[in-house]
Motif scaffolding. Structure first.
Motif, PDB file in Angstrom:
ATOM      1  N   MET A   1       0.837  -1.200   0.000  1.00  0.00           N
ATOM      2  CA  MET A   1       0.000   0.000   0.000  1.00  0.00           C
ATOM      3  C   MET A   1       0.873   1.252   0.000  1.00  0.00           C
ATOM      4  O   MET A   1       1.919   1.263   0.643  1.00  0.00           O
ATOM      5  N   SER A   2       0.393   2.269  -0.624  1.00  0.00           N
ATOM      6  CA  SER A   2       1.067   3.559  -0.509  1.00  0.00           C
ATOM      7  C   SER A   2       0.836   4.090   0.906  1.00  0.00           C
ATOM      8  O   SER A   2      -0.056   3.621   1.624  1.00  0.00           O
ATOM      9  N   ASP A   5      -2.761   5.374   1.162  1.00  0.00           N
ATOM     10  CA  ASP A   5      -3.756   4.307   1.303  1.00  0.00           C
ATOM     11  C   ASP A   5      -3.702   3.671   2.688  1.00  0.00           C
ATOM     12  O   ASP A   5      -4.734   3.345   3.274  1.00  0.00           O
ATOM     13  N   ARG A   8      -5.259   6.149   5.155  1.00  0.00           N
ATOM     14  CA  ARG A   8      -6.708   6.198   4.928  1.00  0.00           C
ATOM     15  C   ARG A   8      -7.372   4.932   5.463  1.00  0.00           C
ATOM     16  O   ARG A   8      -8.495   4.972   5.961  1.00  0.00           O
TER      17      ARG A   8
END
Length: 143
Positions: A1-2, A5, A8
């Motif tokens: 995941m970034s 992301d 979030r």
């Protein structure tokens, strides 16, 4: 995941928060690229010997939001760590029994980077008054 992301996912509850969030009751509220907001509700357990919330809690909250602001700019697999953090305390934080004492911490990117990233942040009390500010430099570590 970034990084964006991942954070979030913490806001949405699909990614568990790190253990320190539970210790200090830090809660992510909003996450955008280069901009994060967390809240914290300190109680008397965070008091120092002179009867106010320990500056270490406020410092940790600032380290969290400034570093997380950097994290939002990073691709999957890219790590970071704080190289330095400067905190300026503006006013003491007290707990008033029976009243909300939510601290709101805001962190934002000043300059993203491939090797080093720079961010700033502040913490405000329930009345919107700044209680502390910070600036940080984070080392960005590509895989």
């Amino acid at each position: 995941m970034s990084g964006l992301d991942f954070l979030r996912g913490m806001v949405a509850g699909t990614v568990p928060p790190p253990p320190i969030s539970q210790v200090f009751d830090f809660r992510p509220v909003s996450v955008e690229v280069g901009d994060v907001v967390f809240t914290c509700e300190p109680d008397e357990s965070a008091y120092n010997p002179i009867g106010v919330v320990h500056g270490g809690l406020v410092c940790t909250l600032l380290d969290t939001v400034t570093a997380c602001a950097v994290h939002t700019t990073l691709a999957a697999g890219v790590a970071y760590t704080s190289l330095e953090l400067k905190v300026s305390y503006v006013r003491p934080v007290s707990v008033i029994p029976g009243r909300a004492n939510t601290l709101t911490a805001h962190g934002w990117i000043v300059r993203p980077g491939r090797r080093a990233a720079f961010a700033e942040g502040d913490v405000r009390d329930v009345n919107g008054r700044v209680v502390a500010t910070a600036s940080t430099t984070c080392l960005v570590m590509e895989p």
